[in-house]
Design a protein around this motif. Sequence first.
Motif, PDB file in Angstrom:
ATOM      1  N   TYR A   1      23.409  64.416   3.573  1.00 10.67           N
ATOM      2  CA  TYR A   1      23.647  64.913   4.929  1.00 10.67           C
ATOM      3  C   TYR A   1      23.079  64.001   6.003  1.00 10.67           C
ATOM      4  O   TYR A   1      23.035  64.347   7.178  1.00 10.67           O
ATOM      5  N   GLY A   2      22.632  62.798   5.578  1.00 11.84           N
ATOM      6  CA  GLY A   2      22.106  61.849   6.542  1.00 11.84           C
ATOM      7  C   GLY A   2      20.850  62.322   7.246  1.00 11.84           C
ATOM      8  O   GLY A   2      20.631  62.011   8.416  1.00 11.84           O
ATOM      9  N   GLN A   3      20.043  63.089   6.537  1.00  6.21           N
ATOM     10  CA  GLN A   3      18.832  63.654   7.112  1.00  6.21           C
ATOM     11  C   GLN A   3      17.589  63.023   6.530  1.00  6.21           C
ATOM     12  O   GLN A   3      17.614  62.513   5.400  1.00  6.21           O
TER      13      GLN A   3
ATOM     14  N   ALA B   1      18.594  64.101  -2.868  1.00  5.26           N
ATOM     15  CA  ALA B   1      20.026  63.937  -2.621  1.00  5.26           C
ATOM     16  C   ALA B   1      20.487  64.823  -1.469  1.00  5.26           C
ATOM     17  O   ALA B   1      21.362  64.427  -0.693  1.00  5.26           O
ATOM     18  N   TYR B   2      19.895  66.001  -1.336  1.00  5.02           N
ATOM     19  CA  TYR B   2      20.300  66.917  -0.251  1.00  5.02           C
ATOM     20  C   TYR B   2      20.135  66.257   1.109  1.00  5.02           C
ATOM     21  O   TYR B   2      20.994  66.371   1.976  1.00  5.02           O
ATOM     22  N   ALA B   3      19.050  65.535   1.299  1.00  6.72           N
ATOM     23  CA  ALA B   3      18.818  64.875   2.585  1.00  6.72           C
ATOM     24  C   ALA B   3      19.729  63.655   2.735  1.00  6.72           C
ATOM     25  O   ALA B   3      20.354  63.459   3.781  1.00  6.72           O
TER      26      ALA B   3
END
Length: 115
Positions: free
Chosen positions: A107-109, A102-104
Amino acid sequence: MSVAVLSVFMLVKTTPEWLGFSVEERFDLMRTQMEPILQKHSAEVSMRFFDIEFYSARVTDLWWWEASSHHAYELLVEELRETPFWDRYFKVVEILPGVENAYAKNYGQRQLLAS
């Protein structure tokens, strides 16, 4: 099962009642009481079972659920709570829900690559 939207790590501890059954009785109880629920929800929820008692005194097992939706997981848990596996044969110590990477995504990473 379709793509997992939700992962849930359910930390459980066996009870003296469960340990009082023979190994054969335990497997029979799992097959007759728990397996039908798992099969009923298998299109949307899967489970993996990990033994932890070798390394922890607080919990003995980890049930790793992967669900295609929060609602699918909730329906399975509602049904599981109606069996002796919930807080009679196993004490539910902690429930840790999570969303993979979810972290990526948030942040669209690109997610980090495992080595």
